[in-house]
Motif scaffolding. Sequence first.
Motif, PDB file in Angstrom:
ATOM      1  N   ARG A  20       0.846  -1.191   0.000  1.00  0.00           N
ATOM      2  CA  ARG A  20       0.000   0.000   0.000  1.00  0.00           C
ATOM      3  C   ARG A  20       0.881   1.239   0.000  1.00  0.00           C
ATOM      4  N   GLU A  21       0.430   2.246  -0.755  1.00  0.00           N
ATOM      5  CA  GLU A  21       1.208   3.484  -0.789  1.00  0.00           C
ATOM      6  C   GLU A  21       1.345   4.051   0.628  1.00  0.00           C
ATOM      7  N   PHE A  22       2.476   4.724   0.876  1.00  0.00           N
ATOM      8  CA  PHE A  22       2.740   5.320   2.191  1.00  0.00           C
ATOM      9  C   PHE A  22       1.660   6.350   2.543  1.00  0.00           C
ATOM     10  N   ARG A  23       1.308   6.375   3.831  1.00  0.00           N
ATOM     11  CA  ARG A  23       0.441   7.410   4.393  1.00  0.00           C
ATOM     12  C   ARG A  23       1.213   8.097   5.511  1.00  0.00           C
ATOM     13  N   VAL A  24       0.774   9.280   5.884  1.00  0.00           N
ATOM     14  CA  VAL A  24       1.442  10.018   6.968  1.00  0.00           C
ATOM     15  C   VAL A  24       1.499   9.157   8.236  1.00  0.00           C
ATOM     16  N   GLU A  25       0.417   8.409   8.489  1.00  0.00           N
ATOM     17  CA  GLU A  25       0.360   7.584   9.714  1.00  0.00           C
ATOM     18  C   GLU A  25       1.406   6.474   9.729  1.00  0.00           C
ATOM     19  N   ASP A  26       2.033   6.193   8.588  1.00  0.00           N
ATOM     20  CA  ASP A  26       3.058   5.142   8.526  1.00  0.00           C
ATOM     21  C   ASP A  26       4.433   5.632   8.969  1.00  0.00           C
ATOM     22  N   ALA A  27       4.601   6.937   9.140  1.00  0.00           N
ATOM     23  CA  ALA A  27       5.938   7.495   9.374  1.00  0.00           C
ATOM     24  C   ALA A  27       6.639   6.838  10.567  1.00  0.00           C
ATOM     25  N   ASP A  28       5.930   6.648  11.676  1.00  0.00           N
ATOM     26  CA  ASP A  28       6.555   6.036  12.862  1.00  0.00           C
ATOM     27  C   ASP A  28       6.989   4.605  12.573  1.00  0.00           C
ATOM     28  N   LEU A  54       9.031  11.774   9.225  1.00  0.00           N
ATOM     29  CA  LEU A  54       7.705  12.363   9.040  1.00  0.00           C
ATOM     30  C   LEU A  54       7.745  13.394   7.914  1.00  0.00           C
ATOM     31  N   ASP A  55       8.779  14.223   7.886  1.00  0.00           N
ATOM     32  CA  ASP A  55       8.947  15.226   6.837  1.00  0.00           C
ATOM     33  C   ASP A  55       9.060  14.551   5.468  1.00  0.00           C
ATOM     34  N   TRP A  56       9.886  13.511   5.360  1.00  0.00           N
ATOM     35  CA  TRP A  56      10.104  12.833   4.082  1.00  0.00           C
ATOM     36  C   TRP A  56       8.809  12.192   3.574  1.00  0.00           C
ATOM     37  N   VAL A  57       8.110  11.486   4.478  1.00  0.00           N
ATOM     38  CA  VAL A  57       6.863  10.824   4.069  1.00  0.00           C
ATOM     39  C   VAL A  57       5.850  11.869   3.601  1.00  0.00           C
ATOM     40  N   THR A  58       5.687  12.922   4.385  1.00  0.00           N
ATOM     41  CA  THR A  58       4.664  13.933   4.103  1.00  0.00           C
ATOM     42  C   THR A  58       4.984  14.755   2.860  1.00  0.00           C
ATOM     43  N   ASN A  59       6.217  15.225   2.772  1.00  0.00           N
ATOM     44  CA  ASN A  59       6.548  16.232   1.753  1.00  0.00           C
ATOM     45  C   ASN A  59       7.214  15.685   0.495  1.00  0.00           C
ATOM     46  N   TYR A  60       7.676  14.447   0.535  1.00  0.00           N
ATOM     47  CA  TYR A  60       8.365  13.886  -0.633  1.00  0.00           C
ATOM     48  C   TYR A  60       7.734  12.574  -1.101  1.00  0.00           C
ATOM     49  N   GLU A  61       7.642  11.602  -0.196  1.00  0.00           N
ATOM     50  CA  GLU A  61       7.242  10.264  -0.621  1.00  0.00           C
ATOM     51  C   GLU A  61       5.768  10.200  -1.044  1.00  0.00           C
ATOM     52  N   ILE A  62       4.880  10.806  -0.290  1.00  0.00           N
ATOM     53  CA  ILE A  62       3.462  10.795  -0.658  1.00  0.00           C
ATOM     54  C   ILE A  62       3.236  11.566  -1.975  1.00  0.00           C
ATOM     55  N   PRO A  63       3.777  12.781  -2.122  1.00  0.00           N
ATOM     56  CA  PRO A  63       3.626  13.477  -3.413  1.00  0.00           C
ATOM     57  C   PRO A  63       4.286  12.713  -4.573  1.00  0.00           C
ATOM     58  N   ASP A  64       5.444  12.086  -4.332  1.00  0.00           N
ATOM     59  CA  ASP A  64       6.108  11.297  -5.379  1.00  0.00           C
ATOM     60  C   ASP A  64       5.219  10.139  -5.825  1.00  0.00           C
ATOM     61  N   TRP A  79       9.050   7.777  -8.730  1.00  0.00           N
ATOM     62  CA  TRP A  79       9.233   6.751  -7.702  1.00  0.00           C
ATOM     63  C   TRP A  79       7.885   6.307  -7.155  1.00  0.00           C
ATOM     64  N   LEU A  80       7.817   5.042  -6.744  1.00  0.00           N
ATOM     65  CA  LEU A  80       6.654   4.517  -6.040  1.00  0.00           C
ATOM     66  C   LEU A  80       7.170   3.790  -4.805  1.00  0.00           C
ATOM     67  N   LYS A  81       6.705   4.229  -3.625  1.00  0.00           N
ATOM     68  CA  LYS A  81       7.148   3.626  -2.362  1.00  0.00           C
ATOM     69  C   LYS A  81       5.926   3.051  -1.655  1.00  0.00           C
ATOM     70  N   LEU A  82       5.981   1.736  -1.451  1.00  0.00           N
ATOM     71  CA  LEU A  82       4.839   1.013  -0.897  1.00  0.00           C
ATOM     72  C   LEU A  82       5.213   0.319   0.404  1.00  0.00           C
ATOM     73  N   GLY A  83       4.343   0.438   1.399  1.00  0.00           N
ATOM     74  CA  GLY A  83       4.531  -0.323   2.626  1.00  0.00           C
ATOM     75  C   GLY A  83       4.101  -1.762   2.409  1.00  0.00           C
ATOM     76  N   ILE A  84       4.728  -2.688   3.127  1.00  0.00           N
ATOM     77  CA  ILE A  84       4.311  -4.098   3.141  1.00  0.00           C
ATOM     78  C   ILE A  84       3.516  -4.294   4.432  1.00  0.00           C
ATOM     79  N   PHE A  85       2.266  -4.750   4.284  1.00  0.00           N
ATOM     80  CA  PHE A  85       1.390  -4.931   5.439  1.00  0.00           C
ATOM     81  C   PHE A  85       0.906  -6.365   5.508  1.00  0.00           C
TER      82      PHE A  85
END
Length: 189
Positions: A20-28, A54-64, A79-85
């Motif tokens: 699943r694509e990264f969400r802000v809540e995944d930062a921790d 938190l900065d990277w996820v919010t301002n770079y990875e999610i927009p990317d 780029w596409l960055k996906l969490g494994i759940f």
Amino acid sequence: MGGIDMNNYFTIDCGDILLREFRVEDADAIYELTSQPEVYEFLPDWRSTREQRLDWVTNYEIPDNKEFLDAVPNIGEHWLKLGIFLKETGEFIGFCNTGIKEELEEPNREIAYAISKFHRNKGYTTQAVKGLVSYLFENTTVEQLNTVVVLQNKASIKVIEKCGFQYVGDIDIDEQLHHHYKLLKKDWV
């Protein structure tokens, strides 16, 4: 393969796991994962403070990710960055990404991944890589994928070989020798 889940997030169903694509809540969870010595030993660039993550996820990875998904099938250098759940529990246990590896000759799109030390040797990483590879070959113009693995990362080499990548030689990146593997769309089964 690859779709939108009920919360409007891009996901890929891989069997026991979901990408699943990264969400802000995944930062921790990403911060905790990349703070494991077993992870940062092989992915030192991912090490960060909690605030940086938190900065990277919010301002770079999610927009990317949004740019990548908006560009499909012509993803260019996005780029596409996906969490494994874990499907069963929803727990974040790793990530599986695709982007451009500048140290490689073109076409230089790569697959990169990491899994928590608590979830190794269960086949999850192989499922994740196969899921992302299938998505890319079925839904984008990508014809070749690469991955690079430091020589001592035996577990990662096993995953790559199980996923059908072929060893093509060694390459020096940041003064460290890596095995370079390729997978061509025409060879993907």
